[in-house]
Design a protein around this motif. Structure first.
Motif, PDB file in Angstrom:
ATOM      1  N   ARG A 106      -3.754  72.998  24.260  1.00 54.17           N
ATOM      2  CA  ARG A 106      -5.200  73.115  24.422  1.00 54.17           C
ATOM      3  C   ARG A 106      -5.443  73.863  25.723  1.00 54.17           C
ATOM      4  NH1 ARG A 106      -4.826  72.592  19.978  1.00 54.17           N
ATOM      5  NH2 ARG A 106      -5.680  71.051  18.592  1.00 54.17           N
ATOM      6  N   GLY A 107      -6.215  74.936  25.665  1.00 50.84           N
ATOM      7  CA  GLY A 107      -6.426  75.806  26.824  1.00 50.84           C
ATOM      8  C   GLY A 107      -7.099  75.119  27.992  1.00 50.84           C
ATOM      9  N   TRP A 108      -7.823  74.065  27.744  1.00 51.44           N
ATOM     10  CA  TRP A 108      -8.540  73.371  28.820  1.00 51.44           C
ATOM     11  C   TRP A 108      -7.696  72.262  29.449  1.00 51.44           C
ATOM     12  CZ3 TRP A 108     -10.254  73.670  23.764  1.00 51.44           C
ATOM     13  CH2 TRP A 108     -10.042  72.556  22.972  1.00 51.44           C
ATOM     14  N   ILE A 109      -6.461  72.081  28.991  1.00 55.31           N
ATOM     15  CA  ILE A 109      -5.559  71.087  29.574  1.00 55.31           C
ATOM     16  C   ILE A 109      -4.325  71.835  30.070  1.00 55.31           C
ATOM     17  CG2 ILE A 109      -4.203  69.009  29.155  1.00 55.31           C
ATOM     18  CD1 ILE A 109      -6.158  68.359  26.876  1.00 55.31           C
ATOM     19  N   HIS A 110      -4.146  71.899  31.379  1.00 50.27           N
ATOM     20  CA  HIS A 110      -3.099  72.744  31.947  1.00 50.27           C
ATOM     21  C   HIS A 110      -1.697  72.137  31.948  1.00 50.27           C
ATOM     22  CE1 HIS A 110      -6.007  75.780  32.876  1.00 50.27           C
ATOM     23  NE2 HIS A 110      -6.773  74.867  33.454  1.00 50.27           N
ATOM     24  N   PRO A 111      -1.490  70.869  32.294  1.00 50.01           N
ATOM     25  CA  PRO A 111      -0.116  70.334  32.288  1.00 50.01           C
ATOM     26  C   PRO A 111       0.453  70.287  30.865  1.00 50.01           C
ATOM     27  CG  PRO A 111      -1.582  68.906  33.541  1.00 50.01           C
ATOM     28  CD  PRO A 111      -2.440  69.893  32.827  1.00 50.01           C
ATOM     29  N   VAL A 112       1.776  70.415  30.762  1.00 46.58           N
ATOM     30  CA  VAL A 112       2.449  70.344  29.466  1.00 46.58           C
ATOM     31  C   VAL A 112       3.700  69.480  29.575  1.00 46.58           C
ATOM     32  CG1 VAL A 112       1.626  72.568  28.593  1.00 46.58           C
ATOM     33  CG2 VAL A 112       3.756  72.470  29.884  1.00 46.58           C
ATOM     34  N   SER A 130       0.319  69.881  25.281  1.00 50.18           N
ATOM     35  CA  SER A 130      -0.630  69.741  26.381  1.00 50.18           C
ATOM     36  C   SER A 130      -0.889  68.259  26.604  1.00 50.18           C
ATOM     37  CB  SER A 130      -1.968  70.411  26.044  1.00 50.18           C
ATOM     38  OG  SER A 130      -1.849  71.805  26.045  1.00 50.18           O
ATOM     39  N   THR A 131      -1.011  67.878  27.858  1.00 46.55           N
ATOM     40  CA  THR A 131      -1.320  66.484  28.194  1.00 46.55           C
ATOM     41  C   THR A 131      -1.931  66.434  29.588  1.00 46.55           C
ATOM     42  OG1 THR A 131      -0.427  64.276  28.572  1.00 46.55           O
ATOM     43  CG2 THR A 131       1.045  66.106  28.991  1.00 46.55           C
ATOM     44  N   ARG A 132      -2.877  65.554  29.778  1.00 42.46           N
ATOM     45  CA  ARG A 132      -3.466  65.378  31.110  1.00 42.46           C
ATOM     46  C   ARG A 132      -2.589  64.491  31.993  1.00 42.46           C
ATOM     47  NH1 ARG A 132      -8.247  65.427  27.784  1.00 42.46           N
ATOM     48  NH2 ARG A 132      -9.542  67.197  28.404  1.00 42.46           N
TER      49      ARG A 132
END
Length: 146
Positions: A106-112, A130-132
Motif C-alpha cells: 500500500r503506497g501510504w504505508i512505508h515500512p515493509v 506493507s505494515t505500520r
C-alpha cells in the motif's frame, strides 16, 4: 488463535485527495442541474470512500498460517522474516524487488516486511507486505514458529 492482526486502512490524506471527486463531479453535472450536480458529487465521493474501506486488506498471523488480504501462507513454509523502514524499505519495494515476489503493498504505508518462502513448488521467492508495525509482525511470525 490470532497472534497478530493489522488492518492496512487508508490514511486521512487519501480521503482528502479523494474529495477532489466532488468538484470534478460538480463541473460535469452543474450545467445540467444544481440538484444533479450535488447528488452526483455526493454519490461519487461516497462510493469512493466505501470502495477504499471495503477493499482494505488485513494482515493476520495465527498459530498455523499468515493471512495477507485474501492470500494464505501455511506457517511451515515461512522462512526468514525481516522488517524494513525508511530507505531500506524503499529499496525493498524498488531496486531490490524480485519480479517474482508476491506483493501486498500500500503506497501510504512505508515500512515493509519480507517473508522468505521455503517452498520449492511456489514460484514466488518471498512475500513483501506493507505494515505500520514491522517489528511486531516479525515478532508475531517468530512466535508462531515456536
Amino acid at each position: 488463535m490470532e497472534i497478530y492482526r493489522e488492518r492496512l486502512s487508508p490514511t486521512p490524506w487519501l480521503f482528502v485527495a479523494t474529495a477532489l471527486l466532488i468538484p470534478a463531479s460538480l463541473l460535469v453535472f452543474l450545467p445540467i442541474s444544481m440538484i444533479a450536480g450535488i447528488i452526483a458529487a455526493t454519490a461519487t465521493y461516497g462510493a469512493a470512500v466505501v470502495i477504499l474501506l471495503v477493499t482494505t486488506p488485513k494482515l493476520v498471523v495465527t498459530e498455523t498460517e499468515l493471512i495477507a488480504g485474501r492470500a494464505r501462507l501455511p506457517r511451515d513454509v515461512v522462512g526468514e522474516v525481516s522488517g524494513y523502514r525508511g530507505a531500506a524499505a524503499t529499496l525493498q519495494r524498488g531496486r531490490l524487488l524480485d519480479a517474482r515476489a508476491w506483493l501486498l503493498i500500500r503506497g501510504w504505508i512505508h515500512p515493509v516486511v519480507k517473508v522468505e518462502l521455503r517452498d520449492d513448488e511456489d514460484p514466488a521467492p518471498y512475500w513483501l507486505l506493507s505494515t505500520r508495525r514491522p517489528d511486531e509482525l516479525v515478532a508475531a511470525l517468530a512466535r508462531a514458529a515456536d
